[in-house]
Motif scaffolding. Structure first.
Motif, PDB file in Angstrom:
ATOM      1  N   CYS A   5       0.841  -1.199   0.000  1.00 57.69           N
ATOM      2  CA  CYS A   5       0.000   0.000   0.000  1.00 57.69           C
ATOM      3  C   CYS A   5       0.875   1.248   0.000  1.00 57.69           C
ATOM      4  O   CYS A   5       2.007   1.229   0.493  1.00 57.69           O
ATOM      5  CB  CYS A   5      -0.899  -0.040   1.240  1.00 57.69           C
ATOM      6  SG  CYS A   5      -1.973   1.398   1.465  1.00 57.69           S
ATOM      7  N   ARG A   6       0.350   2.344  -0.506  1.00 58.27           N
ATOM      8  CA  ARG A   6       1.104   3.594  -0.508  1.00 58.27           C
ATOM      9  C   ARG A   6       1.411   4.061   0.918  1.00 58.27           C
ATOM     10  O   ARG A   6       2.418   4.741   1.147  1.00 58.27           O
ATOM     11  CB  ARG A   6       0.341   4.683  -1.274  1.00 58.27           C
ATOM     12  CG  ARG A   6       1.160   5.953  -1.458  1.00 58.27           C
ATOM     13  CD  ARG A   6       0.512   6.898  -2.453  1.00 58.27           C
ATOM     14  NE  ARG A   6       1.235   8.153  -2.554  1.00 58.27           N
ATOM     15  CZ  ARG A   6       2.321   8.354  -3.292  1.00 58.27           C
ATOM     16  NH1 ARG A   6       2.826   7.356  -4.005  1.00 58.27           N
ATOM     17  NH2 ARG A   6       2.915   9.523  -3.334  1.00 58.27           N
ATOM     18  N   SER A   7       0.572   3.687   1.878  1.00 56.97           N
ATOM     19  CA  SER A   7       0.865   4.024   3.268  1.00 56.97           C
ATOM     20  C   SER A   7       2.172   3.370   3.719  1.00 56.97           C
ATOM     21  O   SER A   7       2.922   3.945   4.515  1.00 56.97           O
ATOM     22  CB  SER A   7      -0.282   3.580   4.172  1.00 56.97           C
ATOM     23  OG  SER A   7      -1.478   4.228   3.826  1.00 56.97           O
ATOM     24  N   LEU A  35      -5.938   9.826  -3.271  1.00 60.92           N
ATOM     25  CA  LEU A  35      -4.486   9.830  -3.430  1.00 60.92           C
ATOM     26  C   LEU A  35      -3.804  10.411  -2.198  1.00 60.92           C
ATOM     27  O   LEU A  35      -2.962   9.781  -1.570  1.00 60.92           O
ATOM     28  CB  LEU A  35      -4.080  10.626  -4.671  1.00 60.92           C
ATOM     29  CG  LEU A  35      -2.577  10.825  -4.870  1.00 60.92           C
ATOM     30  CD1 LEU A  35      -1.891   9.485  -5.098  1.00 60.92           C
ATOM     31  CD2 LEU A  35      -2.310  11.781  -6.017  1.00 60.92           C
ATOM     32  N   GLY A  43      -5.533   4.482  -7.375  1.00 61.80           N
ATOM     33  CA  GLY A  43      -4.747   3.387  -6.841  1.00 61.80           C
ATOM     34  C   GLY A  43      -5.682   2.401  -6.180  1.00 61.80           C
ATOM     35  O   GLY A  43      -6.863   2.289  -6.549  1.00 61.80           O
ATOM     36  N   ARG A  79      -7.376  -0.847   2.243  1.00 63.92           N
ATOM     37  CA  ARG A  79      -7.887  -0.123   1.092  1.00 63.92           C
ATOM     38  C   ARG A  79      -9.378  -0.318   0.845  1.00 63.92           C
ATOM     39  O   ARG A  79     -10.126   0.644   0.708  1.00 63.92           O
ATOM     40  CB  ARG A  79      -7.079  -0.498  -0.148  1.00 63.92           C
ATOM     41  CG  ARG A  79      -5.800   0.273  -0.232  1.00 63.92           C
ATOM     42  CD  ARG A  79      -4.932  -0.188  -1.354  1.00 63.92           C
ATOM     43  NE  ARG A  79      -4.197  -1.396  -1.001  1.00 63.92           N
ATOM     44  CZ  ARG A  79      -3.120  -1.814  -1.633  1.00 63.92           C
ATOM     45  NH1 ARG A  79      -2.653  -1.130  -2.657  1.00 63.92           N
ATOM     46  NH2 ARG A  79      -2.487  -2.904  -1.256  1.00 63.92           N
ATOM     47  N   TRP A 124       4.699   2.867   1.795  1.00 63.85           N
ATOM     48  CA  TRP A 124       5.748   3.698   1.188  1.00 63.85           C
ATOM     49  C   TRP A 124       5.976   4.943   2.030  1.00 63.85           C
ATOM     50  O   TRP A 124       7.130   5.337   2.261  1.00 63.85           O
ATOM     51  CB  TRP A 124       5.352   4.057  -0.242  1.00 63.85           C
ATOM     52  CG  TRP A 124       6.344   4.935  -0.932  1.00 63.85           C
ATOM     53  CD1 TRP A 124       7.497   4.555  -1.568  1.00 63.85           C
ATOM     54  CD2 TRP A 124       6.284   6.364  -1.046  1.00 63.85           C
ATOM     55  NE1 TRP A 124       8.149   5.650  -2.077  1.00 63.85           N
ATOM     56  CE2 TRP A 124       7.439   6.771  -1.771  1.00 63.85           C
ATOM     57  CE3 TRP A 124       5.371   7.328  -0.617  1.00 63.85           C
ATOM     58  CZ2 TRP A 124       7.691   8.116  -2.065  1.00 63.85           C
ATOM     59  CZ3 TRP A 124       5.622   8.657  -0.903  1.00 63.85           C
ATOM     60  CH2 TRP A 124       6.774   9.034  -1.621  1.00 63.85           C
ATOM     61  N   HIS A 125       4.899   5.581   2.490  1.00 62.72           N
ATOM     62  CA  HIS A 125       5.050   6.753   3.355  1.00 62.72           C
ATOM     63  C   HIS A 125       5.861   6.396   4.598  1.00 62.72           C
ATOM     64  O   HIS A 125       6.740   7.161   5.028  1.00 62.72           O
ATOM     65  CB  HIS A 125       3.679   7.294   3.761  1.00 62.72           C
ATOM     66  CG  HIS A 125       3.011   8.136   2.726  1.00 62.72           C
ATOM     67  ND1 HIS A 125       3.567   9.292   2.238  1.00 62.72           N
ATOM     68  CD2 HIS A 125       1.819   7.987   2.087  1.00 62.72           C
ATOM     69  CE1 HIS A 125       2.743   9.825   1.334  1.00 62.72           C
ATOM     70  NE2 HIS A 125       1.683   9.050   1.227  1.00 62.72           N
ATOM     71  N   MET A 150       7.123   2.415  -5.458  1.00 64.65           N
ATOM     72  CA  MET A 150       5.832   3.089  -5.345  1.00 64.65           C
ATOM     73  C   MET A 150       5.953   4.602  -5.427  1.00 64.65           C
ATOM     74  O   MET A 150       4.977   5.291  -5.738  1.00 64.65           O
ATOM     75  CB  MET A 150       5.148   2.703  -4.036  1.00 64.65           C
ATOM     76  CG  MET A 150       4.739   1.253  -3.949  1.00 64.65           C
ATOM     77  SD  MET A 150       3.520   0.948  -2.668  1.00 64.65           S
ATOM     78  CE  MET A 150       2.004   1.431  -3.487  1.00 64.65           C
ATOM     79  N   GLY A 151       7.129   5.136  -5.159  1.00 63.90           N
ATOM     80  CA  GLY A 151       7.302   6.578  -5.227  1.00 63.90           C
ATOM     81  C   GLY A 151       7.506   7.121  -6.615  1.00 63.90           C
ATOM     82  O   GLY A 151       7.397   8.338  -6.824  1.00 63.90           O
TER      83      GLY A 151
END
Length: 350
Positions: free
Chosen positions: A38-40, A243, A175, A149, A42-43, A334-335
């Protein structure tokens, strides 16, 4: 156990052996069968979350089998198929007593407050409050995305957004959360406008029920907000920033019609800068600006029933299955790499 571990923010993680976790008195250890990327995550890897202590194992979207239980656990036993919300509530504070587990002040989050699910095993707290049974006819790969998600999008669209049949719904960012929101809103009878910069993501959005798609890279002089207003005949009734960026948050609000509803779903880390919203329009048009943060375990049954009946198809969101060894590179990508759909990690795969 084998796990994905990073030692420094923004530096490539590695797969190595680390000690197996043990269950807290009220917790469990789950053998991870599938976990979403998940993008989280990546954060967190980038250092945008202050709760993370290095070295760290990311991962918060998971499904698997209970391996061990603490002595205070009463509702679960080894062998149970389970998933869990990414917010693990304490079950005893005032917010939990009111049923609002997703904003528990004493919450824990696998992959953020403690080691997560990019591993063969993960420890989860307050199991009797937080675990959700996974039906036998729902695969682990499908169930993994329900903890963040899909459940997050479900609550954002249905409970927070109060979607109604026939309404126009704009989804900014397609996403995993955004595509889930598209599918859920379309199933609820709404007319969905999907907004993204990736043609592949927009193709999936259309396949999942979007009535129209806007490529934000060439939206024209009025931007995505102008395109949404034109397509919807005056603006969306409900708009979601799935996003999480100052630009998409502002565009989501600006694309609403009078008395419309904006739901902020995507994270807005401090590193991205402040989100400047058109508050004059919020006042003059009586717009609603809402936040949405996951979904409590007790709220899962209606969503799961729609999944089991085939009304909702989160399995279609899964476009890539990888093993642990491929996870560090996928996390870093992912970035910069535009993807379509959801990548799921299978820790037991070679």
């Amino acid at each position: 156990m084998r796990a994905v571990v990073f030692e420094r923010y923004g530096e490539l993680a590695g797969v190595r052996e680390v000690p197996d976790p043990g269950p807290a008195p009220g917790g469990v250890v789950v053998r991870v069968e599938a976990t979403g990327l998940c993008r989280s995550d990546w954060h967190g890897w980038m250092g945008h979350d202050p709760d993370i202590v290095l070295p760290h194992v990311p991962g918060h979207e998971l499904a698997g089998v209970v391996e061990a239980v603490g002595p205070a656990v009463t509702a679960w036993q080894p062998g149970d198929r389970v998933t869990v919300p990414f917010v693990c509530a304490c079950g005893s504070c005032a917010d939990c007593a009111a049923g609002q587990h997703q904003v528990c002040a004493s919450q824990t989050q696998p992959g953020f407050t403690h080691w997560g699910s990019f591993a063969e095993y993960v420890a989860l707290d307050h199991a009797d409050v937080n675990l959700v049974a996974v039906p036998e006819d729902v695969s682990f790969a499908t169930a993994a995305g329900l903890g963040c998600r899909f459940a997050t999008a479900f609550r954002a669209v249905i409970a927070r957004g109060r979607v109604a049949p026939g309404e126009w719904v704009a989804v900014h960012g397609c996403g995993g959360v955004g595509l889930s929101a598209v599918m859920i809103a379309a199933a609820a009878g709404a007319r969905v406008i999907a907004v993204d910069t990736a043609p592949g993501a927009l193709e999936l959005a259309r396949a999942f029920g979007a009535a129209a798609c806007v490529n934000a890279a060439d939206a024209g002089p009025g931007g995505t907000a102008g395109a949404v207003r034109e397509l919807s005949g005056g603006g969306a009734h409900l708009s979601l920033d799935a996003l999480g960026s100052p630009a998409t948050a502002a565009a989501s609000v600006a694309g609403l019609r009078r008395r419309g509803r904006h739901v902020q779903v995507g994270l807005l880390p401090a590193a991205a800068g402040p989100a400047v919203l058109p508050m004059d329009r919020v006042i003059g048009w009586e717009l609603e600006v809402l936040g949405s943060h996951g979904m409590a375990a007790h709220a899962y049954p209606p969503m799961l029933e729609l999944v089991r009946s085939g009304t909702l198809r989160p399995d279609l969101l899964v476009t890539s299955l990888i093993g642990l060894e491929a996870a560090p590179a996928a996390l870093a990508a992912m970035g910069s790499v535009v993807g379509a759909g959801v990548t799921v990690i299978l820790p037991s795969s070679p």
